[in-house]
Motif scaffolding. Structure first.
Motif, PDB file in Angstrom:
ATOM      1  N   GLY A   1       0.879  -1.083  -0.008  1.00  0.00           N
ATOM      2  CA  GLY A   1      -0.022  -0.001   0.084  1.00  0.00           C
ATOM      3  C   GLY A   1       0.672   1.329   0.017  1.00  0.00           C
ATOM      4  N   LYS A   2       1.884   1.314   0.604  1.00  0.00           N
ATOM      5  CA  LYS A   2       2.890   2.420   0.874  1.00  0.00           C
ATOM      6  C   LYS A   2       3.586   2.759  -0.548  1.00  0.00           C
ATOM      7  CE  LYS A   2       6.810   4.553   3.273  1.00  0.00           C
ATOM      8  NZ  LYS A   2       7.262   5.090   2.055  1.00  0.00           N
ATOM      9  N   GLN A   3       3.909   1.616  -1.270  1.00  0.00           N
ATOM     10  CA  GLN A   3       4.622   1.900  -2.563  1.00  0.00           C
ATOM     11  C   GLN A   3       3.501   2.258  -3.576  1.00  0.00           C
ATOM     12  OE1 GLN A   3       5.906  -2.305  -2.844  1.00  0.00           O
ATOM     13  NE2 GLN A   3       8.084  -1.624  -2.765  1.00  0.00           N
ATOM     14  N   LEU A   4       2.501   2.075  -3.423  1.00  0.00           N
ATOM     15  CA  LEU A   4       1.378   2.466  -4.408  1.00  0.00           C
ATOM     16  C   LEU A   4       1.023   3.657  -4.062  1.00  0.00           C
ATOM     17  CD1 LEU A   4      -1.562   0.011  -5.429  1.00  0.00           C
ATOM     18  CD2 LEU A   4      -1.793   2.699  -5.231  1.00  0.00           C
ATOM     19  N   ALA A   5       0.688   4.010  -2.942  1.00  0.00           N
ATOM     20  CA  ALA A   5       0.664   5.531  -2.452  1.00  0.00           C
ATOM     21  C   ALA A   5       1.963   6.552  -2.880  1.00  0.00           C
ATOM     22  CB  ALA A   5       0.405   5.529  -0.942  1.00  0.00           C
ATOM     23  N   ASP A   6       3.117   5.942  -2.780  1.00  0.00           N
ATOM     24  CA  ASP A   6       4.278   6.720  -3.288  1.00  0.00           C
ATOM     25  C   ASP A   6       4.055   6.886  -4.874  1.00  0.00           C
ATOM     26  OD1 ASP A   6       5.110   7.077  -0.549  1.00  0.00           O
ATOM     27  OD2 ASP A   6       6.582   5.466  -0.631  1.00  0.00           O
ATOM     28  N   PHE A   7       3.656   5.771  -5.497  1.00  0.00           N
ATOM     29  CA  PHE A   7       3.761   6.019  -6.979  1.00  0.00           C
ATOM     30  C   PHE A   7       2.642   7.176  -7.353  1.00  0.00           C
ATOM     31  CE2 PHE A   7       2.303   4.757 -11.249  1.00  0.00           C
ATOM     32  CZ  PHE A   7       3.851   4.361 -11.886  1.00  0.00           C
ATOM     33  N   CYS A   8       1.664   7.314  -6.710  1.00  0.00           N
ATOM     34  CA  CYS A   8       0.410   8.203  -6.930  1.00  0.00           C
ATOM     35  C   CYS A   8       0.663   9.429  -6.255  1.00  0.00           C
ATOM     36  CB  CYS A   8      -0.981   7.698  -6.384  1.00  0.00           C
ATOM     37  SG  CYS A   8      -1.253   6.348  -7.463  1.00  0.00           S
ATOM     38  N   GLY A   9       2.043   9.888  -5.746  1.00  0.00           N
ATOM     39  CA  GLY A   9       2.300  11.100  -5.141  1.00  0.00           C
ATOM     40  C   GLY A   9       1.583  11.494  -4.012  1.00  0.00           C
ATOM     41  N   THR A  10       0.916  10.491  -3.167  1.00  0.00           N
ATOM     42  CA  THR A  10       0.389  10.872  -1.779  1.00  0.00           C
ATOM     43  C   THR A  10       0.691   9.956  -0.675  1.00  0.00           C
ATOM     44  OG1 THR A  10      -2.029  11.087  -1.135  1.00  0.00           O
ATOM     45  CG2 THR A  10      -1.579   9.255  -2.377  1.00  0.00           C
ATOM     46  N   VAL A  11       0.255  10.125   0.262  1.00  0.00           N
ATOM     47  CA  VAL A  11       0.634   9.440   1.487  1.00  0.00           C
ATOM     48  C   VAL A  11      -0.387   8.362   1.799  1.00  0.00           C
ATOM     49  CG1 VAL A  11       1.765  11.115   2.594  1.00  0.00           C
ATOM     50  CG2 VAL A  11      -0.543  10.926   2.989  1.00  0.00           C
ATOM     51  N   CYS A  12      -0.086   7.171   2.287  1.00  0.00           N
ATOM     52  CA  CYS A  12      -0.663   5.980   2.752  1.00  0.00           C
ATOM     53  C   CYS A  12      -1.390   6.128   4.197  1.00  0.00           C
ATOM     54  CB  CYS A  12      -0.125   4.915   2.410  1.00  0.00           C
ATOM     55  SG  CYS A  12      -1.151   3.205   2.680  1.00  0.00           S
ATOM     56  N   PRO A  13      -2.521   5.787   4.303  1.00  0.00           N
ATOM     57  CA  PRO A  13      -2.896   5.501   5.824  1.00  0.00           C
ATOM     58  C   PRO A  13      -2.113   4.369   6.397  1.00  0.00           C
ATOM     59  CG  PRO A  13      -4.852   5.665   4.328  1.00  0.00           C
ATOM     60  CD  PRO A  13      -3.556   5.727   3.525  1.00  0.00           C
ATOM     61  N   PRO A  14      -1.621   4.639   7.682  1.00  0.00           N
ATOM     62  CA  PRO A  14      -0.632   3.662   8.078  1.00  0.00           C
ATOM     63  C   PRO A  14      -1.392   2.252   8.291  1.00  0.00           C
ATOM     64  CG  PRO A  14      -0.772   5.661   9.474  1.00  0.00           C
ATOM     65  CD  PRO A  14      -1.872   5.833   8.316  1.00  0.00           C
ATOM     66  N   ALA A  15      -2.608   2.180   8.617  1.00  0.00           N
ATOM     67  CA  ALA A  15      -3.341   0.773   8.716  1.00  0.00           C
ATOM     68  C   ALA A  15      -3.252   0.097   7.219  1.00  0.00           C
ATOM     69  CB  ALA A  15      -4.754   0.908   9.150  1.00  0.00           C
ATOM     70  N   ALA A  16      -2.874   0.712   6.021  1.00  0.00           N
ATOM     71  CA  ALA A  16      -2.842  -0.172   4.863  1.00  0.00           C
ATOM     72  C   ALA A  16      -1.744   0.101   4.326  1.00  0.00           C
ATOM     73  CB  ALA A  16      -3.875   0.655   3.997  1.00  0.00           C
ATOM     74  N   ALA A  17      -0.655   0.525   5.028  1.00  0.00           N
ATOM     75  CA  ALA A  17       0.555   0.766   4.471  1.00  0.00           C
ATOM     76  C   ALA A  17       1.187  -0.664   3.935  1.00  0.00           C
ATOM     77  CB  ALA A  17       1.631   1.369   5.356  1.00  0.00           C
ATOM     78  N   ALA A  18       1.244  -1.620   4.966  1.00  0.00           N
ATOM     79  CA  ALA A  18       1.631  -3.214   4.580  1.00  0.00           C
ATOM     80  C   ALA A  18       0.886  -3.810   3.913  1.00  0.00           C
ATOM     81  CB  ALA A  18       1.849  -3.606   5.919  1.00  0.00           C
ATOM     82  N   GLY A  19      -0.423  -3.488   3.369  1.00  0.00           N
ATOM     83  CA  GLY A  19      -1.151  -4.174   2.629  1.00  0.00           C
ATOM     84  C   GLY A  19      -0.403  -4.458   1.241  1.00  0.00           C
ATOM     85  N   GLN A  20      -0.740  -5.651   0.364  1.00  0.00           N
ATOM     86  CA  GLN A  20      -0.043  -5.863  -0.703  1.00  0.00           C
ATOM     87  C   GLN A  20      -1.195  -6.042  -1.807  1.00  0.00           C
ATOM     88  OE1 GLN A  20       2.402  -9.467  -0.269  1.00  0.00           O
ATOM     89  NE2 GLN A  20       4.257  -7.926  -0.108  1.00  0.00           N
ATOM     90  N   PHE A  21      -0.769  -5.770  -3.149  1.00  0.00           N
ATOM     91  CA  PHE A  21      -1.731  -5.634  -4.150  1.00  0.00           C
ATOM     92  C   PHE A  21      -0.854  -6.289  -5.361  1.00  0.00           C
ATOM     93  CE2 PHE A  21      -3.094  -2.251  -1.530  1.00  0.00           C
ATOM     94  CZ  PHE A  21      -4.524  -2.115  -1.689  1.00  0.00           C
ATOM     95  N   ASP A  22      -1.472  -7.137  -5.765  1.00  0.00           N
ATOM     96  CA  ASP A  22      -0.980  -7.908  -6.922  1.00  0.00           C
ATOM     97  C   ASP A  22      -1.512  -6.997  -8.123  1.00  0.00           C
ATOM     98  OD1 ASP A  22      -0.045  -9.410  -9.129  1.00  0.00           O
ATOM     99  OD2 ASP A  22      -0.823 -11.464  -8.451  1.00  0.00           O
ATOM    100  N   LEU A  23      -0.865  -6.432  -8.817  1.00  0.00           N
ATOM    101  CA  LEU A  23      -1.312  -5.559 -10.107  1.00  0.00           C
ATOM    102  C   LEU A  23      -1.062  -6.242 -11.293  1.00  0.00           C
ATOM    103  CD1 LEU A  23       0.168  -2.206  -8.984  1.00  0.00           C
ATOM    104  CD2 LEU A  23      -2.261  -3.104  -8.473  1.00  0.00           C
ATOM    105  N   LYS A  24      -0.533  -7.419 -11.350  1.00  0.00           N
ATOM    106  CA  LYS A  24      -0.697  -8.366 -12.695  1.00  0.00           C
ATOM    107  C   LYS A  24      -2.028  -8.728 -12.812  1.00  0.00           C
ATOM    108  CE  LYS A  24       4.115  -9.717 -12.978  1.00  0.00           C
ATOM    109  NZ  LYS A  24       5.254 -10.900 -13.247  1.00  0.00           N
ATOM    110  N   HIS A  25      -2.682  -9.440 -11.483  1.00  0.00           N
ATOM    111  CA  HIS A  25      -3.807  -9.819 -11.438  1.00  0.00           C
ATOM    112  C   HIS A  25      -4.675  -9.274 -10.279  1.00  0.00           C
ATOM    113  CE1 HIS A  25      -2.211 -12.765 -14.024  1.00  0.00           C
ATOM    114  NE2 HIS A  25      -1.433 -13.197 -13.291  1.00  0.00           N
TER     115      HIS A  25
END
Length: 569
Positions: A305-329
């Protein structure tokens, strides 16, 4: 012992050394001598070949260029054009030139002896153009009406120079005309080792100039990427001619080198360098709540979640920072819910400000390395306009987004690129790209924000080699000849599938960016993986050039390319 050293070693006990001319002292930038005729058109090629056959049959011996052009079938053609073409097509065979220069410094007398219809003056001019300014004399068959293969031209040489046959060494590439012909006249001869004849004019051009590259990186850029970049630029030039009112925008960073090649070939044409990336555009779409466009902009990797938020130029809520997203699927609902939770990026409006300064207009051309046309799609959405894409390659997504009239593709007949191409595409993108940090976003005044980056010296060498190829091609007799897509991409595909040890050493340690930083092909030792087997799976998964990874890990004579393709199926 290289060819230069071999020649000097063989010539050590002789007072004089004589050389054959074509394919010994000099090479042509064409695959065959008659291929030079084809550069003037198929009609000329046919009558030129016929005229020489008729002239030889009529005379029963060696002929001159004037006698060839006296044949009725060549009426109206000027022999001076052929002489000019021969002069433009010739280049020194570098190992032999170096040897001849050294022998001259040693005080040996040097001569050339050639079976040729061009005159002594014309051949002498060609040799001087190639750096051979020091010969003591030259003998050409058309001057005397006799050839080397009979031994008569060699005897004429001995007679006029008053040389003792035992004190002369002759060097040439033909066993029949050079070695046996010299032996008939009592002259010792050495057969010059020659590589396999080039199959195309492009191959001859590369072979002739490759020794001029100073480093291994330059040689790789010249021989592997040079043809691809020039051929793509030629295609862009033709496409642009059909859209004369459209401005051309090369998309950073992967089209940085391509713009430099294009400017080398077509210096009078205006082009623009557009510093946009999916990452620099993502904040604008997040702010507009256009989540489908945000998803298209995201790298297709496993991101937190943190990497994704960084990519979008914003900050990630602490609770979602460690969550993972498989953007291939991706799970669209889960991803969109996460995107809704992100604060509005502060840089959401700066992308439009930058693009307004670049003045993109409807119908303008976007030049990209390509895959699915994502950047074109995002720019069109953001600017509410229609643009025209010209891509190097494509995948299966492109035609779901654009018609062939909206997005044209250079390689593979416009179809989706084959698996072997994608096996090396991350490497290709890195080699073409500007060696600077990623475009992260823009300032309020329209400036560009670049990520910190450490330049890679070897990458500069490769790109110099590409530019050397483009400059040499522009000045060569072949400059008006288009390089076909198949010929252009073939050296790169060979590199991907069957790299040499040197190529692996040059490229394996490079890294590529795609939502993270990944090595191309940098395995640990086999011994290390025997102790840490889990790391082998991890490193193989991370490698972006898996064929190179396997061959570097186990440098065995195995068909790693075919094994990889079988595995991918």
């Amino acid at each position: 012992m290289n060819i230069t050293e071999q020649i000097c070693h063989k010539a050590a006990r002789f007072d004089a050394v004589a050389f054959d001319v074509f394919d010994t002292l000099i090479k042509r930038d064409t695959a065959t001598p008659t291929a030079l005729f084809r550069l003037r058109g198929e009609a000329f090629y046919k009558v030129r070949v016929r005229a020489e056959q008729e002239a030889r049959a009529a005379k029963g011996g060696e002929v001159t260029l004037a006698e060839i052009y006296a044949r009725p079938c060549l009426a109206g053609y000027d022999p001076a054009e052929e002489v000019s073409a021969e002069l433009a097509a010739c280049t020194a065979y570098r190992p032999v030139l170096a040897a001849a220069q050294r022998l001259k410094q040693q005080g040996k007398r040097l001569y050339y002896i050639s079976d040729m219809y061009l005159s002594h003056t014309q051949i002498d001019t060609m040799l001087r153009r190639c750096g051979y300014t020091f010969f003591d004399g030259g003998f050409v068959s058309c001057t005397y009406g006799v050839q080397k293969r009979s031994g008569k031209l060699f005897r004429q040489f001995l007679h006029e120079t008053e040389q003792d046959a035992k004190q002369v060494l002759f060097i040439g590439d033909s066993w029949r005309a050079d070695v046996i012909g010299a032996a008939v006249a009592g002259i010792a001869a050495w057969h010059l080792p020659t590589p396999e004849a080039p199959g195309t004019n492009l191959a001859a051009f590369i072979e002739n100039r490759l020794p001029m590259q100073k480093t291994a990186g330059e040689a790789l850029g010249f021989s592997v990427l040079g043809p691809l970049c020039v051929a793509f630029s030629q295609w862009l030039h033709r496409c642009r001619a059909s859209r004369p009112d459209a401005a051309v925008h090369f998309l950073a960073r992967d089209m940085y080198l391509m713009q430099k090649v294009y400017r080398t070939l077509y210096p009078g044409e205006q082009t623009d360098y557009l510093q946009v990336s999916r990452r620099s555009l993502a904040p604008a779409f997040l702010a507009a709540r256009e989540f489908a466009c945000v998803q298209a902009a995201l790298p297709r990797q496993l991101l937190t979640g943190k990497q994704l938020a960084d990519f979008c130029g914003t900050v990630c809520p602490p609770a979602a920072a460690a969550g993972q997203f498989d953007l291939k699927h991706p799970d669209g609902a889960e991803l969109y819910e996460f995107l809704r939770s992100l604060p509005r990026p502060e840089a959401a409006d700066t992308a439009k400000a930058y693009l307004q300064g670049r003045r993109l207009r409807p119908g303008d051309i976007l030049v990209d390395i390509g895959s699915g046309g994502t950047t074109q799609l995002l720019l069109e959405k953001l600017l509410h306009t229609s643009l025209h894409g010209l891509q190097l390659s494509a995948d299966e997504r492109l035609r779901t987004r654009f018609t062939p009239e909206r997005a044209e593709v250079f390689l593979f007949c416009g179809e989706a690129a084959p698996r072997i191409y994608w096996a090396g595409q991350p490497m290709l993108e890195r080699l073409l790209s500007e060696d600077a940090g990623a475009t992260l976003g823009y300032t309020k005044t329209g400036g560009v924000i670049i990520a910190p980056h450490t330049p890679e010296p070897m990458l500069a060498e490769v790109q110099r080699g590409v530019l050397h190829f483009a400059a040499a091609w522009r000045e060569s007799i072949l400059s008006g000849q288009p390089i076909s897509p198949k010929q252009a991409v073939a050296p790169f595909l060979r590199l991907v599938e069957s790299p040499t040890a040197l190529q692996l050493a040059l490229l394996g340690n490079l890294t590529v960016e795609d939502g993270g930083v990944y090595p191309l092909a940098a395995p640990q030792s086999v011994g290390h993986y025997l102790i840490h087997p889990g790391e082998a799976k991890r490193d193989f998964a991370a490698a972006r050039w898996k064929i190179g990874y396997l061959k570097r890990l186990a440098p065995l004579p195995l068909p790693y390319g075919r094994l990889y393709l079988t595995f991918k199926k």
